[in-house]
Motif scaffolding. Structure first.
Motif, mmCIF file in Angstrom:
data_model
loop_
_atom_site.group_PDB
_atom_site.id
_atom_site.type_symbol
_atom_site.label_atom_id
_atom_site.label_comp_id
_atom_site.label_asym_id
_atom_site.label_seq_id
_atom_site.Cartn_x
_atom_site.Cartn_y
_atom_site.Cartn_z
ATOM 1 N N PRO A 295 4.758 -26.363 46.794
ATOM 2 C CA PRO A 295 3.431 -26.992 46.812
ATOM 3 C C PRO A 295 3.529 -28.492 47.064
ATOM 4 C CG PRO A 295 3.656 -25.529 44.911
ATOM 5 C CD PRO A 295 5.015 -25.657 45.514
ATOM 6 N N PRO A 296 2.742 -29.012 48.001
ATOM 7 C CA PRO A 296 2.762 -30.458 48.268
ATOM 8 C C PRO A 296 2.442 -31.283 47.021
ATOM 9 C CG PRO A 296 1.554 -29.287 49.977
ATOM 10 C CD PRO A 296 1.821 -28.289 48.904
ATOM 11 N N GLY A 297 1.760 -30.647 46.061
ATOM 12 C CA GLY A 297 1.387 -31.354 44.838
ATOM 13 C C GLY A 297 2.556 -31.852 44.016
ATOM 14 N N PHE A 298 3.762 -31.359 44.311
ATOM 15 C CA PHE A 298 4.928 -31.885 43.611
ATOM 16 C C PHE A 298 5.061 -33.386 43.814
ATOM 17 C CE2 PHE A 298 6.739 -27.683 42.707
ATOM 18 C CZ PHE A 298 7.392 -27.939 41.517
ATOM 19 N N GLY A 299 4.533 -33.861 44.923
ATOM 20 C CA GLY A 299 4.589 -35.296 45.198
ATOM 21 C C GLY A 299 3.742 -36.127 44.262
ATOM 22 N N ASN A 300 2.930 -35.468 43.438
ATOM 23 C CA ASN A 300 2.076 -36.177 42.481
ATOM 24 C C ASN A 300 2.693 -36.260 41.092
ATOM 25 O OD1 ASN A 300 0.068 -36.379 44.500
ATOM 26 N ND2 ASN A 300 -0.709 -34.337 43.964
ATOM 27 N N LEU A 301 3.945 -35.847 40.961
ATOM 28 C CA LEU A 301 4.628 -35.879 39.664
ATOM 29 C C LEU A 301 5.554 -37.087 39.633
ATOM 30 C CD1 LEU A 301 5.494 -32.067 39.370
ATOM 31 C CD2 LEU A 301 3.496 -33.279 38.511
ATOM 32 N N PRO A 302 5.064 -38.227 39.190
ATOM 33 C CA PRO A 302 5.777 -39.501 39.390
ATOM 34 C C PRO A 302 7.091 -39.630 38.633
ATOM 35 C CG PRO A 302 3.943 -39.799 37.868
ATOM 36 C CD PRO A 302 3.827 -38.405 38.396
ATOM 37 N N LEU A 303 7.299 -38.822 37.588
ATOM 38 C CA LEU A 303 8.481 -38.992 36.749
ATOM 39 C C LEU A 303 9.627 -38.062 37.126
ATOM 40 C CD1 LEU A 303 6.761 -39.338 33.232
ATOM 41 C CD2 LEU A 303 7.425 -41.148 34.835
ATOM 42 N N ILE A 304 9.402 -37.179 38.098
ATOM 43 C CA ILE A 304 10.419 -36.192 38.477
ATOM 44 C C ILE A 304 11.734 -36.879 38.851
ATOM 45 C CG2 ILE A 304 11.101 -34.608 40.312
ATOM 46 C CD1 ILE A 304 9.463 -33.146 38.463
ATOM 47 N N ARG A 305 12.829 -36.370 38.235
ATOM 48 C CA ARG A 305 14.157 -36.922 38.507
ATOM 49 C C ARG A 305 15.091 -35.899 39.158
ATOM 50 N NH1 ARG A 305 15.837 -39.385 32.808
ATOM 51 N NH2 ARG A 305 17.808 -39.670 33.927
ATOM 52 N N SER A 306 14.811 -34.614 38.969
ATOM 53 C CA SER A 306 15.712 -33.600 39.514
ATOM 54 C C SER A 306 14.926 -32.356 39.910
ATOM 55 C CB SER A 306 16.785 -33.243 38.472
ATOM 56 O OG SER A 306 17.639 -32.233 38.946
ATOM 57 N N LEU A 307 15.129 -31.893 41.155
ATOM 58 C CA LEU A 307 14.533 -30.660 41.662
ATOM 59 C C LEU A 307 15.667 -29.751 42.138
ATOM 60 C CD1 LEU A 307 11.520 -32.015 43.777
ATOM 61 C CD2 LEU A 307 11.403 -30.880 41.560
ATOM 62 N N VAL A 308 15.893 -28.655 41.422
ATOM 63 C CA VAL A 308 16.972 -27.732 41.754
ATOM 64 C C VAL A 308 16.352 -26.382 42.095
ATOM 65 C CG1 VAL A 308 19.133 -26.709 40.986
ATOM 66 C CG2 VAL A 308 18.476 -28.967 40.146
ATOM 67 N N PHE A 309 16.214 -26.107 43.397
ATOM 68 C CA PHE A 309 15.544 -24.900 43.888
ATOM 69 C C PHE A 309 16.477 -24.024 44.721
ATOM 70 C CE2 PHE A 309 11.055 -27.039 44.011
ATOM 71 C CZ PHE A 309 11.096 -27.149 42.632
ATOM 72 N N GLU A 310 17.770 -24.241 44.674
ATOM 73 C CA GLU A 310 18.703 -23.556 45.564
ATOM 74 C C GLU A 310 18.773 -22.057 45.279
ATOM 75 O OE1 GLU A 310 22.274 -25.688 44.869
ATOM 76 O OE2 GLU A 310 22.477 -25.022 42.800
ATOM 77 N N ASN A 311 19.250 -21.314 46.293
ATOM 78 C CA ASN A 311 19.469 -19.869 46.181
ATOM 79 C C ASN A 311 18.200 -19.095 45.824
ATOM 80 O OD1 ASN A 311 22.256 -20.268 46.712
ATOM 81 N ND2 ASN A 311 22.605 -20.730 44.542
ATOM 82 N N ASN A 312 17.159 -19.319 46.603
ATOM 83 C CA ASN A 312 15.921 -18.555 46.514
ATOM 84 C C ASN A 312 15.529 -18.102 47.923
ATOM 85 O OD1 ASN A 312 14.573 -18.438 43.715
ATOM 86 N ND2 ASN A 312 15.324 -20.545 43.792
ATOM 87 N N LYS A 313 14.269 -17.799 48.125
ATOM 88 C CA LYS A 313 13.788 -17.378 49.440
ATOM 89 C C LYS A 313 12.583 -18.214 49.866
ATOM 90 C CE LYS A 313 15.385 -12.601 48.744
ATOM 91 N NZ LYS A 313 14.999 -11.172 48.711
ATOM 92 N N PHE A 314 12.599 -19.483 49.490
ATOM 93 C CA PHE A 314 11.503 -20.378 49.855
ATOM 94 C C PHE A 314 11.439 -20.545 51.373
ATOM 95 C CE2 PHE A 314 12.270 -22.125 45.473
ATOM 96 C CZ PHE A 314 11.031 -21.754 44.951
ATOM 97 N N THR A 315 10.243 -20.677 51.887
ATOM 98 C CA THR A 315 10.011 -20.822 53.321
ATOM 99 C C THR A 315 9.130 -22.044 53.585
ATOM 100 O OG1 THR A 315 8.115 -19.321 53.153
ATOM 101 C CG2 THR A 315 10.235 -18.348 53.762
ATOM 102 N N GLY A 316 8.794 -22.226 54.855
ATOM 103 C CA GLY A 316 7.898 -23.311 55.220
ATOM 104 C C GLY A 316 8.615 -24.636 55.379
#
Length: 642
Positions: A295-316
């Motif tokens: 979701p583009p809305g992740f860009g609205n989370l100002p404090l995010i320090r780590s995004l670990v999404f590996e080994n899934n089936k995300f597209t786009g």
């Protein structure tokens, strides 16, 4: 680790407070309490650090027993004998063996019980613990407890912190357990063997700040009732077998800072409600079966320090809005199905240290805006159809520690500017690089891992290669390298680093023979895997290979080797794989080699071996021995004349 340390500090302060507050005020120890504690001591079979040494029938448990505090009436309110504690300036890490006494349930005024980190407290948790109606803190973590969580725990209404982590507790969590835990702020059940579903009653723990169920066998879906835990700051359900979709109710966890759901079987897309969690800093959703786009809305989370999404089936496409997350230090999006270009806005992530977009379907040029990422240490874009043709010159502006661009379409020669970098891990495999391995490779003295496999290099190894004193892993298979192997095995090292761990030189044109002293070279002392197959080495199989005490894998296939298999190879006791097929080896198969304790894979097919195959325990197929006219015995036909 940080949360664990904070808890230990809290416990030390709590214990000190109890001791100072109660030591001068309490009356003589209540007889029932003393009996309960002595029964606990009786069930302890080993106490090497004498944690219970002062617990004697002749003394007052309120006044002289270590780890015990009482109230003014002489009732025990604190029992604290953890295996990890601070003694003066030094931390003490000890243990106790035994079981938990049911009589501890008679400590009816007990508020604090800490028997954590004792390692060897075994057996079940007595259901009598459910009688401890005044208990506010219960720590039994890091022991060897078995059985299930007692149903009677539902009567511990006043609990604020409950830790049963890192035991062998199994079975489902009682469905009604959490219904009255309205005062509980921290719940740790991680590292057990708990199964079944996460109870819907979890939503009743309205004061909960930390919930840690990771490393169990929980299955089923995550209950929507989790969304009622409005005070939750830390949620870890990772490494279970949870399935279904992410609850939309997660959007109500407005105080959530850390969310760990990795290592499950979750499906569906990320609910947009999560993008409203403005306190969120760490998100780990890796190793699931999640689909859809981020979701583009992740860009609205100002404090995010780590995004670990590996080994899934995300597209786009990767959302450009991620470029707004200027506190972000780590992006792990590897092994998904992302398409399109890398957003130029990623160049705004000035605190980014790791960017891993490998194993996707990203294309197009790498945006030059990434040159602004001066804190970037790890960049992995490998296995994307980027069609790079060359490594962009602006890469030299980065301060990279690891660079992986395997199978990204790079052509031509290695760029000279690599010589002046501090790169430790360099992976340029599966490209179309050509030309000689330049002599300036010896200037890359920080290299510990080098993978140039599956390219078109055609030269000998320059003498300067021996200057790579930190190099431990070398993979240059499937090129056209030639010449002798001396620069590789004469490499210098810097104790305790720089010893080879793995070497793969297969599918080249290296000539031999193999140095007789290869197994005695200091740089080879720790090598685990040695693969030299399909090079015209010729010569003999040298005896000193048996001196490689850490060696697990050796592959010398199609090397034109002659002579006998040295029985000294049997001295490399950790060998699991020995491939010597398609050579000219003669003589018999040494019994010491075929009976190596850990041997699983063995192949000597296509040689000139003879004699009876020694009896062996490993299961080795017929195909591993065929093509040797003089060999006989199981698994080949029986010997007729031997």
């Amino acid at each position: 680790m940080e949360n664990s340390n904070l808890r230990k500090i809290f416990l030390l302060i709590f214990h000190l407070f109890f001791f100072l507050d109660s030591a001068s005020k309490s009356k003589a120890c209540y007889a029932v309490d003393k009996e309960a504690l002595l029964d606990f001591k009786h069930k302890i079979t080993s106490d090497p650090s004498k944690l219970l040494h002062t617990w004697t029938p002749q003394t007052d448990c309120c006044q002289t027993w270590d780890g015990i505090s009482c109230d003014a009436s002489g009732r025990v309110v604190n029992v604290s004998r953890p295996g990890l504690f601070s003694d003066t300036d030094a931390p003490v890490d000890t243990s106790m063996s035994g079981t938990l006494s049911p009589f501890l349930g008679n400590l009816s005024f007990l508020e604090f019980l800490d028997l954590s980190d004792l390692k060897d407290i075994r057996g079940q948790i007595p259901p009598e613990f459910g009688k401890l109606s005044q208990l506010t803190y219960l720590f039994l973590d890091s022991n060897s407890l078995t059985g299930s969580i007692p149903v009677t725990f539902r009567y511990l209404y006043q609990l604020k912190k409950l830790y049963l982590s890192n035991n062998y507790i199994s079975g489902p969590v009682p469905s009604t357990l959490f219904e009255h835990f309205t005062s509980l702020s921290e719940l740790g059940l991680s590292g057990n063997q708990l199964s079944g579903s996460v109870p819907f009653s979890a939503g009743k723990m309205i004061s909960l700040i930390k919930l840690d169920f990771h490393g169990n066998n929980f299955s089923g879906s995550i209950p929507e009732t989790i969304g009622k835990l409005k005070n939750l700051v830390y949620l870890d359900l990772s490494e279970n077998q949870l399935s279904g979709t992410l609850p939309k109710s997660f959007g109500s966890l407005t105080k959530l800072v850390e969310l760990y759901l990795d290592g499950n079987r979750l499906t569906g897309s990320i609910p947009s409600s999560i993008t409203g969690l403005s306190s969120l800093q760490f998100v780990r959703l890796s190793d699931n079966k999640l689909t859809g786009s981020i979701p583009p809305g992740f860009g609205n989370l100002p404090l995010i320090r780590s995004l670990v999404f590996e080994n899934n089936k995300f597209t786009g496409k990767l959302p450009a809005t991620i470029g707004h997350l200027t506190n972000l230090t780590d992006i792990y999006f590897s092994n998904n199905q992302f398409t399109g270009k890398i957003p130029p806005s990623f160049g705004n992530l000035n605190n980014l240290q790791t960017l891993d977009l490998s194993r996707n379907q990203l294309s197009g040029q790498i945006p030059s805006q990434l040159s602004k990422l001066q804190n970037l240490q790890n960049l992995d874009l490998s296995l994307n159809p980027l069609g790079l043709e060359s490594i962009p010159d602006w890469f030299q502006k980065l301060n990279l520690f690891r660079l992986s661009l395997g199978k990204t379409g790079i052509k031509g020669q290695l760029p000279n500017w690599l010589a002046s970098t501090s790169i430790s891990t360099l992976d340029l495999s599966n490209n179309a690089l050509t030309g000689k391995l330049p002599s300036w490779i010896g200037n890359m003295t920080n290299l510990s891992f080098l993978n140039l496999s599956n390219n078109g290099f055609h030269s000998s190894i320059p003498d300067e290669f021996r200057n790579l004193l930190l190099l431990m892993d070398l993979d240059i298979h499937s090129n056209n390298f030639s010449g002798n192997l001396k620069p590789i095995f004469a490499k210098t090292f810097e104790f305790p680093l720089g010893y080879y761990n793995s070497i793969d030189l297969s599918y080249n044109m290296f000539s031999g023979p193999i140095d007789d002293d290869i197994g005695n070279k200091p740089v080879m002392a720790s090598v685990v895997s040695l693969i030299l197959s399909y090079n015209p080495l010729r010569g003999y199989m040298v005896k000193s290979l048996g001196n490689l005490s850490s060696l697990e894998v050796i592959k010398l296939v199609g090397n034109g080797l002659s002579g006998k298999i040295p029985l000294e190879i049997g001295n490399a006791k950790l060998l699991t794989t020995i491939f010597l097929s398609q050579n000219k080896l003669s003589g018999t198969i040494p019994r010491q080699v075929l009976n190596l304790r850990y041997l699983k894979n063995f192949d000597v097919s296509g040689n000139r071996l003879s004699g009876k195959i020694p009896p062996h325990k490993a299961t080795i197929p017929v195909s591993a021995f065929v093509g040797n006219a003089g060999l006989c015995g199981a698994p080949l036909p029986q010997c007729k004349h031997l």
